[in-house]
Scaffold this motif. Sequence first.
Motif, PDB file in Angstrom:
ATOM      1  N   ILE A 137       0.869  -1.190   0.000  1.00 30.78           N
ATOM      2  CA  ILE A 137       0.000   0.000   0.000  1.00 30.78           C
ATOM      3  C   ILE A 137       0.903   1.237   0.000  1.00 30.78           C
ATOM      4  CG2 ILE A 137      -1.878   1.191   1.245  1.00 30.78           C
ATOM      5  CD1 ILE A 137      -2.112  -1.556   2.841  1.00 30.78           C
ATOM      6  N   GLU A 182      -1.774   6.298   1.080  1.00 29.71           N
ATOM      7  CA  GLU A 182      -3.087   5.642   1.065  1.00 29.71           C
ATOM      8  C   GLU A 182      -3.429   4.965   2.388  1.00 29.71           C
ATOM      9  OE1 GLU A 182      -3.028   3.330  -2.483  1.00 29.71           O
ATOM     10  OE2 GLU A 182      -4.785   4.372  -3.253  1.00 29.71           O
ATOM     11  N   ILE A 212      -7.376   3.684   3.856  1.00 26.51           N
ATOM     12  CA  ILE A 212      -7.931   2.337   3.701  1.00 26.51           C
ATOM     13  C   ILE A 212      -8.894   1.941   4.828  1.00 26.51           C
ATOM     14  CG2 ILE A 212      -6.038   1.463   2.253  1.00 26.51           C
ATOM     15  CD1 ILE A 212      -4.904   0.080   4.686  1.00 26.51           C
ATOM     16  N   SER A 229      -8.265   0.821  -2.973  1.00 28.82           N
ATOM     17  CA  SER A 229      -7.225   1.472  -3.784  1.00 28.82           C
ATOM     18  C   SER A 229      -7.299   0.968  -5.228  1.00 28.82           C
ATOM     19  CB  SER A 229      -5.849   1.145  -3.202  1.00 28.82           C
ATOM     20  OG  SER A 229      -5.555  -0.211  -3.428  1.00 28.82           O
ATOM     21  N   SER A 278       2.806  -6.187   2.923  1.00 30.99           N
ATOM     22  CA  SER A 278       2.242  -5.403   4.033  1.00 30.99           C
ATOM     23  C   SER A 278       2.235  -6.231   5.301  1.00 30.99           C
ATOM     24  CB  SER A 278       0.791  -5.016   3.744  1.00 30.99           C
ATOM     25  OG  SER A 278       0.646  -4.559   2.438  1.00 30.99           O
TER      26      SER A 278
END
Length: 377
Positions: A312, A316, A320, A327, A366
């Motif tokens: 990500i 952003e 989220i 996204s 992530s």
Amino acid sequence: MRILVVDDELGIREGCKRALTPHGFDVEVAENGPTGLHKLGEKSFDILLLDAMMPGMSGLEMLRQVRQLYPDLICIIITGYATVELAVQAMREGANDFVAKPFTPGLLLEVMNRELDHQRLKREVQRVKILEEEIRGLTRVKAEMEKLAAIESRFMLTMVHVLRAPVAVLQNSVQLIKKGYVPPEELPQVLERTDLRAGELLAILDDILLLSRLKEGLGSKPAEPVPLAEVLEAVRSSFQEEALGRQVTILTEVADCPVLLGNPDHFRLLWSQLLSNAIQYTPQGGRITLSLKTNSHERQVQGTVSDTGIGIATGEIPRIFEVFYRSDAAKSIKETGTGLGLPIIQQILSLYGGTIEIDSTPGEGSSFRFTLPQFTP
Ligand code: ADP
């Protein structure tokens, strides 16, 4: 209006009583400071007429005590001709005004009425100030309510927009089939797409329902001890097939078996929403790690879901958690999605006093790390 006259001279005490009673004043008298203070302690007075020069406790001494005990009492000092300086000093000590002996009833009434008017004005100003403060408070509440109403109407608008898209696709497909525009060999694909859209619509509606239930609180179900590691294992095995299909490996690193008090459905949702996202947003050949450990020192349980997925962009990350936010990168890898998974996670964590942090690098992966206080509800 109740008046207390404190003067050692009988003539002044009686004179004041005679002059003021016909004007509706309730007059009481005291011949010295201590008696005066005693009377002030027994009931409330509106005006104190106080002789500046008295044997024993002086008028100034009594004035000092009166000012501390009864800051709002109107104090008018009675002075002799030769004691104007004393009157000035009394004013400095907090007397409201003074009259010099000998005085006429008219002068005394004039001074008293002036002070009463002044006091009324002061109280009026205070009331206006309190009202102004209340108005400011109400204005703040109104602004807050308007902000909430704007958020709600924005939520409704977004929701209609999000729900409209799949419904429009469904209607379009049905009309094409009805009008015979779909050749028989394409029918299975069209039906497959229609089914997918119907599924998406249902998923969005289910998530909206779930989120609004969570917003109402913990619900009526009594809290029970939930072994988090068992929940994690059950969720992992329920996603195993899907992960295999996508050629994504799931690893688990469970350091201990913390038990939290709560609703097991909530903890299942927490793990499954995070794991489902990790699977969706990790390309073939990727790896997902679920880890669980207890930080006894901080009395916290820490759960992490890491992946080697699309990642990500830093800008952003705060977005989220907004309802319905998805996204562009996520949309390109997975066309359908509700954009409600993370708001649901955040809502569950807030019910239990937990937090969530994200580390992410676009293109590399992530890591979603949540913490829950160990002894919850
Ligand atoms: P959805 O997955 O339905 O889009 P979510 O609320 O679960 O909705 O997630 C919101 C957005 O957060 C996703 O659209 C995606 O952009 C991002 N996101 C969530 N999890 C991951 C992840 N593991 N890797 C990359 N992006 C993610």
